[in-house]
Design a protein around this motif. Structure first.
Motif, PDB file in Angstrom:
ATOM      1  N   UNK A 173      54.866  -5.933 -16.493  1.00  0.00           N
ATOM      2  CA  UNK A 173      53.521  -5.371 -16.644  1.00  0.00           C
ATOM      3  C   UNK A 173      52.586  -6.442 -17.219  1.00  0.00           C
ATOM      4  N   UNK A 174      51.323  -6.383 -16.856  1.00  0.00           N
ATOM      5  CA  UNK A 174      50.308  -7.264 -17.444  1.00  0.00           C
ATOM      6  C   UNK A 174      50.304  -7.149 -18.976  1.00  0.00           C
ATOM      7  N   UNK A 175      49.990  -8.182 -19.711  1.00  0.00           N
ATOM      8  CA  UNK A 175      49.808  -9.553 -19.239  1.00  0.00           C
ATOM      9  C   UNK A 175      51.146 -10.182 -18.849  1.00  0.00           C
ATOM     10  N   UNK A 176      51.103 -11.067 -17.849  1.00  0.00           N
ATOM     11  CA  UNK A 176      52.326 -11.716 -17.366  1.00  0.00           C
ATOM     12  C   UNK A 176      52.714 -12.811 -18.357  1.00  0.00           C
ATOM     13  N   UNK A 177      53.361 -12.382 -19.443  1.00  0.00           N
ATOM     14  CA  UNK A 177      53.727 -13.306 -20.511  1.00  0.00           C
ATOM     15  C   UNK A 177      55.229 -13.512 -20.501  1.00  0.00           C
ATOM     16  N   UNK A 178      55.659 -14.749 -20.657  1.00  0.00           N
ATOM     17  CA  UNK A 178      57.093 -15.036 -20.706  1.00  0.00           C
ATOM     18  C   UNK A 178      57.294 -16.391 -21.358  1.00  0.00           C
ATOM     19  N   UNK A 179      58.427 -16.562 -22.060  1.00  0.00           N
ATOM     20  CA  UNK A 179      58.721 -17.888 -22.616  1.00  0.00           C
ATOM     21  C   UNK A 179      58.737 -18.953 -21.512  1.00  0.00           C
ATOM     22  N   UNK A 180      58.354 -20.157 -21.918  1.00  0.00           N
ATOM     23  CA  UNK A 180      58.196 -21.258 -20.958  1.00  0.00           C
ATOM     24  C   UNK A 180      59.451 -21.486 -20.113  1.00  0.00           C
ATOM     25  N   UNK A 181      60.631 -21.287 -20.708  1.00  0.00           N
ATOM     26  CA  UNK A 181      61.856 -21.610 -19.956  1.00  0.00           C
ATOM     27  C   UNK A 181      61.968 -20.777 -18.679  1.00  0.00           C
ATOM     28  N   UNK A 182      61.338 -19.609 -18.666  1.00  0.00           N
ATOM     29  CA  UNK A 182      61.387 -18.793 -17.446  1.00  0.00           C
ATOM     30  C   UNK A 182      60.347 -19.258 -16.424  1.00  0.00           C
ATOM     31  N   UNK A 183      59.239 -19.790 -16.897  1.00  0.00           N
ATOM     32  CA  UNK A 183      58.274 -20.423 -15.977  1.00  0.00           C
ATOM     33  C   UNK A 183      58.906 -21.656 -15.340  1.00  0.00           C
TER      34      UNK A 183
END
Ligand SMILES: [Ca+2]
Length: 496
Positions: free
Chosen positions: A240-250
């Motif tokens: 769900x918005x906001x599309x937030x995730x730890x950098x390692x998943x990006x």
């Protein structure tokens, strides 16, 4: 009169099959339920054939479970869809289409003869019921607007949970956490002046779902020790918005490889009112671009948003893995039904929409993965159409709990066991935006209760799986043939 003639070979086969069934491992005692709700999850995950997205934990679960290719929710918004799940009922009034849908069923009265929810029915049949996170609409089990003071706090489902947990941590409240960023801020306090995504170099626990996963793992250990059958609901926020995730998943993705939608344009021959409710994304005012039906986002920004969505999905996949793996560690896997359910889909630019509030396939189709101990894994292909309301009666059947009240869904047990169920009506109904839409194994037929023409849309999934062209005017015979089936889903909500 027809006489059923049964060959002795057939009888022998039946005997062998029943012996095999007896010899395969069967759970002893009542089965537990681990129900995992994932917010705004498209079927853009490994078990549904997306080879680019990284969802190793859902892949592993999918390999041991029934995966329903064509599962549809009844309303493409969080609270209302969850209300269908939990009541097992189709929406009967327009109030049931709102995020506050469950409050319509909420009562300050003592427990009545009919359960307020599926969870309540488990509870009054001897189950310990524990909720963590967003299962109904409320993130922390309390109705919004009432949660400022302990005296005013009113549970969204007063009779359902033995225990409800949520750790709002640095965000302070459940609702703030729901829209939270890694620094403890949230969209609300910044009045929307934030981007719809975030890539922070932080741990899983710096966003709420990591904390929720740890709570669920701890709770499973306690439930194992408690020896009472349990229903554990775990509700994750992402993607769900906001599309937030730890950098390692990006970092799991090369943005250049991320595909854009193949259906970027508004479908032909529709009225724009069919797509009008698309405001949620635009509540994030610090995004680089605004979404609108007049012009598509740039490819660069669209790809960035899809990258963010994928990162959020990989993040939530990792949290799901922690919880499901704990079942194995605790020796509970052979006696626990596991369900992963998406509360609806999400447009990632399809038909120019960045949101969920439409009656198109992309907003209504969501993942449904069910692992029932003793049942073989199976991919249940798109010629079988299933609905969110089917989950309630299915769970009761598997857990041996009688249902002496009316539910709208159809149990999924035979479909999982046999791969087909001729007794099922192969159709799903959904409701929103002044429209009722019906999906069978080939067509989507939508009729809108509004003045602007066209009011009927027909999409042929055999020739147009992306719903790019309304062919209702070209194929009136098909519309007429399908209309009686559509009418069965007309609960009258737009006339009351
Ligand atoms: Ca949702």
């Amino acid at each position: 009169m027809n006489v059923l003639r049964v060959s002795p070979y057939f009888l022998m086969l039946c005997l062998l099959v029943s012996q095999w069934a007896c010899n395969s491992p069967q759970p002893s005692g009542p089965m537990n339920v681990l129900f995992i709700a994932v917010d705004d999850l498209r079927p853009d995950i490994g078990p549904y054939g997306n080879a680019l997205i990284k969802t190793p934990n859902l892949d592993k679960l999918g390999n041991t479970a029934a995966v329903f290719e064509n599962h549809y929710v009844q309303v493409p918004t969080c609270g209302a869809s969850r209300c269908n799940l939990l009541t097992g009922l189709l929406p009967g009034t327009v109030d049931h289409l709102k995020n506050s849908a469950f409050e319509t069923f909420m009562s300050d009265e003592p427990e009545g003869e009919s359960p307020e929810s599926m969870v309540h029915h488990f509870r009054r049949n001897g189950y310990r019921t524990v909720g963590i996170g967003k299962i109904s609409h409320s993130v922390d089990g309390v109705i919004y607007g009432y949660d400022e003071s302990p005296e005013g706090a009113r549970p969204e489902m007063p009779h359902s949970w033995d225990e409800f947990l949520f750790d709002a941590d640095k965000w302070g409240t459940g609702w703030n956490a729901f829209f939270g960023y890694a620094d403890g801020s949230n969209r609300q306090e910044k009045k929307g002046q934030v981007a719809p995504y975030e890539m922070a170099d932080v741990s899983d626990r710096d966003y709420p779902d990591g904390i929720t996963a740890d709570l669920a793992v701890q709770k499973l250990q306690e439930l194992k020790a408690g020896k009472q059958p349990f229903f554990l609901g775990v509700g994750f926020f992402k993607p769900h918005l906001p599309f937030t995730a730890p950098k390692k998943y990006w970092d799991l993705y090369d943005r250049n490889e991320i595909p854009l939608t193949q259906a970027p344009d508004i479908p032909e021959n529709i009225h724009l009112a069919s797509l009008q409710k698309m405001g949620e994304f635009n509540q994030y005012k610090a995004g680089d671009e605004r979404a609108s039906l007049d012009s598509a986002l740039s490819d660069d920004y669209a790809r960035k948003l899809i990258h963010a969505y994928y990162a959020s999905v990989s993040y939530v996949d990792a949290q799901i893995g922690k919880v499901v793996d704990e079942l194995e560690k605790q020796g509970l896997a052979d006696n626990t039904i596991v369900i992963v359910w998406g509360d609806h889909g999400w447009h990632l630019g399809e038909h120019r929409v960045w949101g969920k509030h439409t009656t198109f396939e992309v907003a209504l189709r969501s993942p449904l993965i069910i692992r029932v101990p003793g049942m073989a894994p199976r991919f249940i292909a798109g010629n079988s159409v299933v609905s969110t309301i089917d989950i309630y009666p299915s769970l009761m059947e598997w857990c041996g709990i009688p249902v002496d009240f009316s539910l709208d869904g159809q149990p999924l047990g035979t479909l999982i066991k046999e791969g087909t169920d001729p007794k099922r009506e192969n159709v799903s109904y959904s409701y929103f935006n002044k429209g009722i839409t019906m999906r069978n194994d080939r067509y989507r037929l939508t009729r809108y209760f509004r003045d602007q023409n066209p009011t009927v849309e027909l999409y042929d999934h055999q020739t147009d799986p992306l719903e790019t062209r309304n062919i209702a005017a070209e194929q009136p015979d098909v519309v007429a043939a399908l209309m009686p089936l559509w009418e069965k889903g007309n609960t009258g909500l737009y006339s009351n």
